[in-house]
Design a protein around this motif. Structure first.
Motif, mmCIF file in Angstrom:
data_model
loop_
_atom_site.group_PDB
_atom_site.id
_atom_site.type_symbol
_atom_site.label_atom_id
_atom_site.label_comp_id
_atom_site.label_asym_id
_atom_site.label_seq_id
_atom_site.Cartn_x
_atom_site.Cartn_y
_atom_site.Cartn_z
ATOM 1 N N LEU A 140 36.959 38.948 28.694
ATOM 2 C CA LEU A 140 37.100 38.164 29.916
ATOM 3 C C LEU A 140 37.610 36.782 29.526
ATOM 4 O O LEU A 140 37.132 36.190 28.562
ATOM 5 N N PRO A 141 38.583 36.249 30.286
ATOM 6 C CA PRO A 141 39.134 34.934 29.931
ATOM 7 C C PRO A 141 38.155 33.818 30.244
ATOM 8 O O PRO A 141 37.213 33.980 31.020
ATOM 9 N N ASP A 142 38.398 32.670 29.613
ATOM 10 C CA ASP A 142 37.653 31.462 29.940
ATOM 11 C C ASP A 142 37.841 31.170 31.423
ATOM 12 O O ASP A 142 38.960 31.199 31.931
ATOM 13 N N ASP B 73 46.712 36.917 29.429
ATOM 14 C CA ASP B 73 45.794 36.525 30.499
ATOM 15 C C ASP B 73 44.340 36.472 30.050
ATOM 16 O O ASP B 73 43.457 36.112 30.843
ATOM 17 N N GLY B 74 44.067 36.852 28.798
ATOM 18 C CA GLY B 74 42.715 36.753 28.284
ATOM 19 C C GLY B 74 41.846 37.971 28.484
ATOM 20 O O GLY B 74 40.629 37.919 28.263
ATOM 21 N N TYR B 75 42.443 39.111 28.884
ATOM 22 C CA TYR B 75 41.654 40.323 29.134
ATOM 23 C C TYR B 75 41.653 41.288 27.952
ATOM 24 O O TYR B 75 40.985 42.313 27.997
ATOM 25 N N LEU B 76 42.427 40.969 26.927
ATOM 26 C CA LEU B 76 42.414 41.748 25.689
ATOM 27 C C LEU B 76 42.410 40.782 24.515
ATOM 28 O O LEU B 76 43.056 39.731 24.561
ATOM 29 N N VAL C 129 44.456 47.863 34.730
ATOM 30 C CA VAL C 129 43.441 47.686 33.688
ATOM 31 C C VAL C 129 42.641 46.414 33.930
ATOM 32 O O VAL C 129 41.410 46.399 33.779
ATOM 33 N N ARG C 130 43.318 45.349 34.335
ATOM 34 C CA ARG C 130 42.624 44.096 34.633
ATOM 35 C C ARG C 130 41.596 44.312 35.743
ATOM 36 O O ARG C 130 40.448 43.846 35.665
ATOM 37 N N GLY C 131 41.994 45.025 36.794
ATOM 38 C CA GLY C 131 41.064 45.309 37.880
ATOM 39 C C GLY C 131 39.867 46.130 37.434
ATOM 40 O O GLY C 131 38.739 45.901 37.880
ATOM 41 N N LEU C 132 40.106 47.090 36.543
ATOM 42 C CA LEU C 132 39.012 47.920 36.035
ATOM 43 C C LEU C 132 38.017 47.082 35.224
ATOM 44 O O LEU C 132 36.796 47.295 35.296
ATOM 45 N N ILE C 133 38.536 46.126 34.469
ATOM 46 C CA ILE C 133 37.654 45.247 33.696
ATOM 47 C C ILE C 133 36.859 44.345 34.638
ATOM 48 O O ILE C 133 35.638 44.177 34.483
ATOM 49 N N MET C 134 37.540 43.776 35.637
ATOM 50 C CA MET C 134 36.861 42.877 36.564
ATOM 51 C C MET C 134 35.816 43.613 37.396
ATOM 52 O O MET C 134 34.783 43.041 37.764
ATOM 53 N N ASP C 135 36.070 44.881 37.712
ATOM 54 C CA ASP C 135 35.109 45.680 38.489
ATOM 55 C C ASP C 135 33.983 46.250 37.644
ATOM 56 O O ASP C 135 33.056 46.867 38.170
ATOM 57 N N GLN D 99 34.289 48.728 35.564
ATOM 58 C CA GLN D 99 34.480 50.141 35.242
ATOM 59 C C GLN D 99 34.881 50.327 33.782
ATOM 60 O O GLN D 99 34.617 51.378 33.196
ATOM 61 N N ILE D 100 35.558 49.319 33.220
ATOM 62 C CA ILE D 100 35.788 49.267 31.776
ATOM 63 C C ILE D 100 34.981 48.083 31.260
ATOM 64 O O ILE D 100 35.257 46.938 31.621
ATOM 65 N N PRO D 101 33.952 48.308 30.461
ATOM 66 C CA PRO D 101 33.108 47.196 30.008
ATOM 67 C C PRO D 101 33.858 46.242 29.086
ATOM 68 O O PRO D 101 34.900 46.575 28.506
ATOM 69 N N VAL D 102 33.309 45.052 28.962
ATOM 70 C CA VAL D 102 33.841 44.059 28.034
ATOM 71 C C VAL D 102 33.417 44.426 26.615
ATOM 72 O O VAL D 102 32.362 45.007 26.388
ATOM 73 N N ARG D 103 34.263 44.067 25.659
ATOM 74 C CA ARG D 103 34.045 44.325 24.224
ATOM 75 C C ARG D 103 34.102 45.808 23.887
ATOM 76 O O ARG D 103 33.429 46.286 22.970
ATOM 77 N N VAL D 104 34.919 46.541 24.623
ATOM 78 C CA VAL D 104 35.156 47.949 24.326
ATOM 79 C C VAL D 104 36.556 48.075 23.735
ATOM 80 O O VAL D 104 37.509 47.466 24.220
ATOM 81 N N ARG D 105 36.661 48.893 22.688
ATOM 82 C CA ARG D 105 37.958 49.063 22.039
ATOM 83 C C ARG D 105 38.845 49.972 22.888
ATOM 84 O O ARG D 105 38.428 51.051 23.316
#
Length: 476
Positions: free
Chosen positions: A87-89, A72-75, A30-36, A38-44
């Motif tokens: 996304l984390p600081d 880790d700051g991804y949720l 999931v972390r990789g999907l957020i960083m890439d 593929q899963i946008p930020v601020r999505v439930r």
């Protein structure tokens, strides 16, 4: 997109169902999907129960994965409202080497922390006998116990820098010393010069003060004198953090002519020098005799810090600052914003250990040499393509990889039972991917087991479940 359903997430997740522990593999995916992206930020994200049902795993597994992503700051989660991607600081994206590693079952090759020396048990027992004499007061001494300050001052004097006890502030480790100096002397927008690579928590301390970081690259060959002195002048650096004695992570030792030139450049540019001597007592081979940086100080701008953690034991959490008597008192007053004083018992232990300095130095040299030899032998056998300079002191190898990045290597190594410190931990803005820090502070048997796992991670990547470490090695 405002919401992802459980089937949508399940289609995106690439975690191997056979991976153990699966919750970590799920969180990594999931972390990789957020960083890439593929899963946008601020999505439930879907509820834990729904995702568990879709993936056909226990709800505890998904809950653990979500907990890891939150840590880790991804949720971000709010009770009763669900969890959203984030996304984390940027200042917190580097792994914290001391959080969340005790029960992960991995061989810990990411910290340069040696085990306790033989003399520690006796020093502890003696300190317990000494303790009742200190029970009449309130136990708070912001400067540190006089007996310990006297012994630290005497050691500086023996090294060639005349020092009085009132010039010493005892701290709760060298990290605490860095925090105090930077917190008192650096303000928002001030330029702080650091080596690259460098000790990462010094950079953290400067960033928390809103400082502007000015990196100067160094290598195992040493410090580029012209670049270092020029950077102080051009940046108008308020403070320069340097580790001239068996630098962490390169192991380099700054020669006296360079020390003199750096001190002179600092004087001309009105830069304070924060000199970290944590490894200074740990020469392993015959090396040219060097004087402490403070020996070249003509106008009280060198602030030296030291620690009991490498020569003796990290669990003591005792460090110190050597500076002018006036600045020492200012630092002791300022520390009330962080703590009041360091623990009395630990200070008494370290005071006794100073009386056993040469004995413990000899033991450390013997054990670290054996461990260094074991690590180098393993690398020559299993990873001869990697290059490094054999350090003459300290406790780390700074290895240049022959391809690939150290962050990906560290992720793969976790699947082979090994936790690593990739190069970017010691750089700025993602630099130093082509390097890896390998400490040799663990016993030879530990390192003999670790290097083949390192080769497997390099050759095969994260395949299969992590191998359970040998219990004997784990307990060392």
């Amino acid at each position: 997109m405002r919401y992802l359903s459980a089937p949508q997430v399940a289609r995106l997740v690439t975690a191997d169902p056979a991976a153990r522990p699966y919750y970590r593999a799920l969180a990594d995916s999931v972390r990789g999907l957020i960083m890439d992206g593929q899963i946008p930020v601020r999505v439930r994200m879907p509820a834990e129960r729904h995702l568990a049902e879709t993936l056909k795993v226990s709800r505890t597994t998904v809950t653990s994965a979500y907990d890891l992503l939150r840590a880790d700051g991804y949720l971000e989660s709010r009770q009763g409202s669900g969890s959203w991607t984030a996304l984390p600081d940027p200042a917190t994206t580097r792994d914290n080497p001391w959080l969340g590693t005790g029960g992960d079952g991995l061989l810990q090759l990411h910290t340069a922390a040696p085990p306790a020396p033989t003399a520690l048990a006796g020093a502890m027992a003696g300190a317990v006998e000494d303790l009742p004499r200190y029970g009449m007061g309130n136990g708070y001494d912001p400067m540190g116990l006089p007996v310990l300050r006297e012994r630290i001052a005497a050691r500086y004097t023996a090294r060639g820098v005349a020092t009085r006890p009132e010039q010493i502030v005892v701290t709760t480790g060298s990290q605490h010393a860095i925090q105090l100096v930077v917190g008192l002397l650096v303000g928002p927008g001030d330029a702080v010069l650091v080596e690259s690579p460098t000790y990462p928590h010094a950079v953290d301390a400067a960033r928390r003060r809103g400082a502007r970081i000015v990196p100067v690259g160094i290598s195992h060959e040493g410090w580029p004198q012209d670049l270092l002195c020029g950077a102080m002048r051009q940046s108008g650096a308020r403070l320069a953090y340097l580790m001239p004695d068996f630098h962490n992570p390169t192991g380099a030792l700054m020669e006296d002519p360079v020390r003199a030139a750096v001190a002179g450049a600092a004087r001309r540019s009105d830069t304070l020098l924060l000199v970290d001597e944590t490894w200074a007592e740990l020469a392993l081979d015959e090396v040219p005799r060097t004087a402490p940086m403070a020996a070249f100080d003509t106008d009280s701008r060198v602030i030296s810090i030291g620690s009991a953690s490498k020569l003796w034991w990290g669990g003591l959490r005792i460090g110190w600052i050597r500076t002018t008597a006036a600045l020492a008192r200012r630092l002791a007053m300022f520390r009330s914003t962080v703590d009041i004083a360091s623990p009395v018992l630990e200070q008494l232990v370290v005071a006794r250990l100073f009386g056993l300095l040469e004995e413990t130095r000899a033991e450390r040299r013997r054990t670290l040499r054996a461990s260094r030899d074991a690590l180098v032998s393993g690398l020559r056998e299993h990873l001869p393509e990697w290059t490094y300079e054999l350090p003459r002191g300290g406790g780390t190898l700074w290895v240049r990889l022959n391809g690939g990045g150290s962050t990906a290597l560290a992720e793969a190594a976790a699947h082979h039972g090994l936790r690593l410190a990739p190069g970017p931990w010691f750089g700025l803005e993602g630099t130093l991917e082509g390097h890896l820090r390998l400490p040799f502070t663990q016993p030879p048997a530990f390192l003999t087991d670790a290097v083949p796992r390192l080769r497997a991670a390099r050759d095969h990547g994260p395949i299969g479940p992590p191998r359970s470490p040998d219990p004997l090695v784990t307990m060392v």
